[in-house]
Design an enzyme around this catalytic site. Structure first.
Site, PDB file in Angstrom:
ATOM      1  N   ARG A 138     -10.166  -2.969   5.985  1.00  0.00           N
ATOM      2  CA  ARG A 138      -9.581  -3.253   7.287  1.00  0.00           C
ATOM      3  C   ARG A 138      -8.798  -1.628   7.667  1.00  0.00           C
ATOM      4  NH1 ARG A 138      -6.074  -8.721   7.732  1.00  0.00           N
ATOM      5  NH2 ARG A 138      -5.754  -7.910   5.327  1.00  0.00           N
TER       6      ARG A 138
ATOM      7  N   LYS B  22       1.852   2.151  -5.044  1.00  0.00           N
ATOM      8  CA  LYS B  22       2.257   1.264  -6.382  1.00  0.00           C
ATOM      9  C   LYS B  22       1.282   1.873  -7.504  1.00  0.00           C
ATOM     10  CE  LYS B  22       2.426  -2.593  -4.296  1.00  0.00           C
ATOM     11  NZ  LYS B  22       2.063  -2.161  -2.847  1.00  0.00           N
TER      12      LYS B  22
ATOM     13  N   GLY C  46      -4.549  -4.682  -3.894  1.00  0.00           N
ATOM     14  CA  GLY C  46      -5.301  -3.366  -4.171  1.00  0.00           C
ATOM     15  C   GLY C  46      -4.574  -2.111  -4.332  1.00  0.00           C
ATOM     16  N   HIS C  47      -4.560  -1.698  -5.692  1.00  0.00           N
ATOM     17  CA  HIS C  47      -3.817  -0.603  -6.308  1.00  0.00           C
ATOM     18  C   HIS C  47      -4.965   0.436  -6.658  1.00  0.00           C
ATOM     19  CE1 HIS C  47      -0.145  -3.479  -7.235  1.00  0.00           C
ATOM     20  NE2 HIS C  47      -0.590  -3.523  -5.873  1.00  0.00           N
TER      21      HIS C  47
ATOM     22  N   ASP D  69       0.945  -1.245   0.174  1.00  0.00           N
ATOM     23  CA  ASP D  69       0.161  -0.003  -0.048  1.00  0.00           C
ATOM     24  C   ASP D  69       0.957   1.379  -0.056  1.00  0.00           C
ATOM     25  OD1 ASP D  69      -2.310  -1.609   0.200  1.00  0.00           O
ATOM     26  OD2 ASP D  69      -2.189  -1.729   2.230  1.00  0.00           O
TER      27      ASP D  69
ATOM     28  N   GLN E 286       2.009  -6.163  -3.245  1.00  0.00           N
ATOM     29  CA  GLN E 286       2.454  -6.276  -1.617  1.00  0.00           C
ATOM     30  C   GLN E 286       3.808  -5.535  -1.757  1.00  0.00           C
ATOM     31  OE1 GLN E 286       1.481  -9.626  -3.258  1.00  0.00           O
ATOM     32  NE2 GLN E 286      -0.381  -8.843  -2.853  1.00  0.00           N
TER      33      GLN E 286
HETATM   34  P1  GDP Z   1      -0.717   0.375  -3.619  1.00  0.00           P
HETATM   35  O1  GDP Z   1      -1.437  -0.921  -3.056  1.00  0.00           O
HETATM   36  O2  GDP Z   1       0.767   0.323  -3.177  1.00  0.00           O
HETATM   37  O3  GDP Z   1      -1.090   0.519  -4.734  1.00  0.00           O
HETATM   38  O4  GDP Z   1      -1.287   1.267  -2.462  1.00  0.00           O
HETATM   39  P2  GDP Z   1      -2.985   1.612  -2.468  1.00  0.00           P
HETATM   40  O5  GDP Z   1      -3.657   2.056  -3.351  1.00  0.00           O
HETATM   41  O6  GDP Z   1      -3.416   0.434  -1.596  1.00  0.00           O
HETATM   42  O7  GDP Z   1      -2.764   2.468  -1.086  1.00  0.00           O
HETATM   43  C1  GDP Z   1      -2.379   3.957  -1.376  1.00  0.00           C
HETATM   44  C2  GDP Z   1      -3.319   4.874  -0.914  1.00  0.00           C
HETATM   45  O8  GDP Z   1      -2.852   6.227  -1.128  1.00  0.00           O
HETATM   46  C3  GDP Z   1      -4.502   5.234  -2.322  1.00  0.00           C
HETATM   47  O9  GDP Z   1      -5.643   5.207  -1.758  1.00  0.00           O
HETATM   48  C4  GDP Z   1      -3.876   6.180  -3.138  1.00  0.00           C
HETATM   49  O10 GDP Z   1      -4.818   7.018  -3.860  1.00  0.00           O
HETATM   50  C5  GDP Z   1      -3.378   7.096  -2.115  1.00  0.00           C
HETATM   51  N1  GDP Z   1      -2.030   7.889  -2.497  1.00  0.00           N
HETATM   52  C6  GDP Z   1      -1.066   7.488  -3.282  1.00  0.00           C
HETATM   53  N2  GDP Z   1      -0.282   8.560  -3.447  1.00  0.00           N
HETATM   54  C7  GDP Z   1      -0.748   9.489  -2.857  1.00  0.00           C
HETATM   55  C8  GDP Z   1      -0.015  10.850  -2.250  1.00  0.00           C
HETATM   56  O11 GDP Z   1       0.902  11.152  -2.435  1.00  0.00           O
HETATM   57  N3  GDP Z   1      -0.939  11.537  -1.361  1.00  0.00           N
HETATM   58  C9  GDP Z   1      -1.887  11.009  -0.989  1.00  0.00           C
HETATM   59  N4  GDP Z   1      -2.585  11.692  -0.006  1.00  0.00           N
HETATM   60  N5  GDP Z   1      -2.513   9.865  -1.095  1.00  0.00           N
HETATM   61  C10 GDP Z   1      -1.776   9.274  -2.147  1.00  0.00           C
HETATM   62  P1  IMO Z   2      -0.873  -4.412  -2.079  1.00  0.00           P
HETATM   63  O1  IMO Z   2      -0.500  -4.820  -3.444  1.00  0.00           O
HETATM   64  C1  IMO Z   2      -1.046  -4.580   2.122  1.00  0.00           C
HETATM   65  C2  IMO Z   2      -0.896  -8.690   3.891  1.00  0.00           C
HETATM   66  C3  IMO Z   2      -2.166  -9.247   4.278  1.00  0.00           C
HETATM   67  C4  IMO Z   2      -1.648 -10.195   5.417  1.00  0.00           C
HETATM   68  C5  IMO Z   2      -0.599 -10.740   4.580  1.00  0.00           C
HETATM   69  C6  IMO Z   2      -0.893 -12.062   4.160  1.00  0.00           C
HETATM   70  O2  IMO Z   2      -2.054  -3.479  -2.164  1.00  0.00           O
HETATM   71  O3  IMO Z   2       0.411  -3.545  -1.664  1.00  0.00           O
HETATM   72  P2  IMO Z   2      -2.527 -12.796   2.267  1.00  0.00           P
HETATM   73  O4  IMO Z   2      -3.769 -12.730   1.695  1.00  0.00           O
HETATM   74  O5  IMO Z   2      -1.386 -12.497   1.062  1.00  0.00           O
HETATM   75  O6  IMO Z   2      -2.175 -14.181   2.510  1.00  0.00           O
HETATM   76  O7  IMO Z   2      -2.206 -11.971   3.464  1.00  0.00           O
HETATM   77  O8  IMO Z   2      -0.179  -9.812   3.877  1.00  0.00           O
HETATM   78  N1  IMO Z   2      -1.287  -8.376   2.618  1.00  0.00           N
HETATM   79  C7  IMO Z   2      -1.080  -6.718   2.208  1.00  0.00           C
HETATM   80  N2  IMO Z   2      -0.967  -5.844   2.837  1.00  0.00           N
HETATM   81  N3  IMO Z   2      -0.907  -4.475   0.902  1.00  0.00           N
HETATM   82  C8  IMO Z   2      -1.447  -5.590  -0.027  1.00  0.00           C
HETATM   83  O9  IMO Z   2      -1.101  -5.673  -1.269  1.00  0.00           O
HETATM   84  C9  IMO Z   2      -1.311  -6.871   0.655  1.00  0.00           C
HETATM   85  N4  IMO Z   2      -1.237  -8.203   0.284  1.00  0.00           N
HETATM   86  C10 IMO Z   2      -1.341  -9.102   1.388  1.00  0.00           C
HETATM   87  O10 IMO Z   2      -2.993  -8.135   5.085  1.00  0.00           O
HETATM   88  O11 IMO Z   2      -1.106  -9.214   6.513  1.00  0.00           O
HETATM   89 MG    MG Z   3      -2.996  -1.716  -1.834  1.00  0.00          MG
END
Ligand code: GDP
Ligand code: IMO
Ligand code: MG
Length: 460
Positions: free
Chosen positions: A337, A17, A44-45, A14, A228
């Site tokens: 969560r 990416k 979840g991107h 998270d 991840q």
């Molecule tokens: P990923 O799994 O690495 O793609 O990240 P996620 O999408 O799960 O979580 C990152 C969250 O931060 C998302 O809701 C993005 O929209 C948000 N985000 C990404 N870059 C920035 C930033 O520079 N500032 C803010 N405020 N939000 C950001």
């Molecule tokens: P992105 O790509 C954050 C965490 C889960 C749990 C552990 C194992 O959005 O960054 P799993 O379902 O893979 O067996 O869970 O890994 N986890 C993540 N945490 N971002 C993710 O993906 C994750 N994918 C799995 O919360 O702790």
């Molecule tokens: Mg994510």
């Protein structure tokens, strides 16, 4: 010769990416390629475009650009989840012409999903906090040499092999957990599964190695989008609180079936602070153990009701952690969560940079820190009385003392400073420059808000 550029999360996932890849994809052409190489719909991107958010779980985050997109052989794919995600795309048919899938990717079966949730439930306080998407059980079948893969769905005996594996899973569920799957639940999941398989049959099935090697040979750009984060790597993360695949850059070789020489320096993505979803050690967590338990047991709505306006400058670290979660909107993109929050942990980032061969950094969510009067960064771990540059073998068993450095923050919203590094408040720039110096890697992008365009590009 050009090489794949890995884009890798340097923390617990998270890191942003999705946004980072989307930024890079916007400059690519139809000859270029973006590949997901591991993981499944545990990822979840998120991409924010014009006030609307899109969350990608399986499809690479380059969908809004022009490049080809490929679901690589190291992935585990839930066919129905892929179909559902496809349906959310604003221009599905156009994207479909650009998508291909590797025959080597492993299928997540309905019983994998059930095995995942039943085994987590029975683990009690030993649970990992899995996303419950069937990731662990499907990779287990791969290494146990029982898995069904995308290429198998075209074979005449697929149904028979599926029934056999389903039987094995149901026996395990019964013998180990005394669990019998309700018939209507299984039927629903299987109907969805077969609908998803029909969809996959309409996609281009291509070896990852072929599409990657051909694209590289043509001189075009290939991006490998990590899912991840490095600290969730199955071997080099904080085992056992990890996912079940290799999330680090060197995992790209076996995941795509390509030579290591084709993997170039990685772009590492890090948040300006730290978050984690699920169980396991988190040394810089604001509020420590109390926060971990709180995030495990509570939902966002309840937290909001109880803490309508958490104070980021509270003397109570737990409340600061809630404020950081609120300001950063730190809710799981896959499971909803509460994400645990804490200060930036440089020892962990250094470990991830070294492991991945990071040559360039993207720093996200700097804007979120604007609400604090003072921010902190963990600069070193002290283990058994000694400063250490190695990460302890088992973070959850070792008693670690942390050293912190504090920084003053800045006034004003960073999103007002898009694309103008020189106008960044001096305190924000000092923080960025400090990170570059201690990490020894240049920061090329700075995220200043969730929207795709809210970014400061440096050295461009
Ligand atoms: P990923 O799994 O690495 O793609 O990240 P996620 O999408 O799960 O979580 C990152 C969250 O931060 C998302 O809701 C993005 O929209 C948000 N985000 C990404 N870059 C920035 C930033 O520079 N500032 C803010 N405020 N939000 C950001
Ligand atoms: P992105 O790509 C954050 C965490 C889960 C749990 C552990 C194992 O959005 O960054 P799993 O379902 O893979 O067996 O869970 O890994 N986890 C993540 N945490 N971002 C993710 O993906 C994750 N994918 C799995 O919360 O702790
Ligand atoms: Mg994510």
């Amino acid at each position: 010769m050009s090489q794949i550029t890995p884009i890798i999360g340097l923390q617990w996932g998270d890191e942003g990416k999705g946004k980072g890849v989307a930024q890079i994809a916007s400059g690519l052409t139809e000859n270029d390629l973006i590949v997901r190489f591991q993981g499944g719909n545990n990822a979840g991107h998120t991409i924010w475009r014009d006030g609307k958010s899109f969350v990608f779980h399986l499809i690479p985050s380059g969908v809004f650009g022009k490049p080809k997109i490929h679901l690589g052989g190291g992935m585990v794919i839930n066919p129905f989840a892929l179909l559902e995600e496809y349906k959310t795309l604003p221009d599905g048919p156009a994207v479909k012409r650009r998508i291909s899938v590797s025959p080597h990717a492993v299928l997540i079966l309905p019983t994998h999903i059930i095995l995942d949730s039943v085994s987590e439930k029975s683990a009690g306080d030993k649970k990992i906090g899995s996303t419950g998407k069937g990731i662990g059980p499907s990779y287990t079948d791969l290494v146990w040499r029982k898995a069904l893969r995308v290429g198998d769905i075209f074979e005449l005996d697929f149904d028979e092999r599926y029934q056999k594996l389903r039987e094995d899973h149901m026996n395990s569920l019964y013998k180990i957990f005394e669990y019998e799957i309700p018939k209507d639940l299984l039927k629903q999941l299987e109907d969805d599964f077969y609908e998803g398989l029909k969809f996959i049959k309409t996609l281009d099935i291509v070896y990852s190695s072929t599409i990657v090697e051909e694209t590289i040979a043509s001189g075009a750009t290939v991006i490998a989008e990590g899912a991840q984060g490095s600290l969730l790597d199955v071997r080099y993360g904080n085992y056992p609180f990890v996912t079940s695949s290799h999330t680090i850059a060197s995992g790209i070789g076996p995941a795509l079936g390509i030579a290591p020489s084709l993997i170039g320096g990685a772009i590492g993505i890090m948040k300006a602070y730290t978050t984690k979803v699920g169980e396991g050690p988190f040394p810089t967590e604001l509020g420590g153990e109390k926060s971990a338990i709180w995030c495990r047991d509570n939902k966002f709505d309840y937290e909001k009701e109880l803490y309508p306006t958490p104070n980021p400058n509270s003397t109570d670290n737990f409340e600061q952690g809630i404020a950081l979660r609120r300001m950063g909107n730190e809710l799981g993109a896959t499971t909803g969560r509460l994400r645990r929050t804490g200060w930036l942990d440089l020892p962990l980032i250094k470990y991830a940079i070294k492991m991945n061969g990071v040559t360039e950094l993207i720093l996200t969510k700097l804007d979120v820190l604007s609400g604090f009067d003072e921010i902190k960064v963990c600069t070193s771990y002290i283990v058994r009385g000694k400063k250490t540059s190695d990460i302890p073998f088992d973070l959850s068993r070792e008693k670690i003392e942390l050293e912190y450095k504090s920084f003053p923050t800045w006034k004003g919203k960073l999103s007002d400073f898009e694309n103008t590094e020189t106008r960044l408040p001096p305190e924000a720039l000092a923080y960025v420059k400090y990170l570059e110096e201690v990490l020894g890697v240049p920061i090329s992008f700075i995220g200043t808000g969730p929207e795709e365009h809210q970014v400061i590009k440096r050295f461009w």
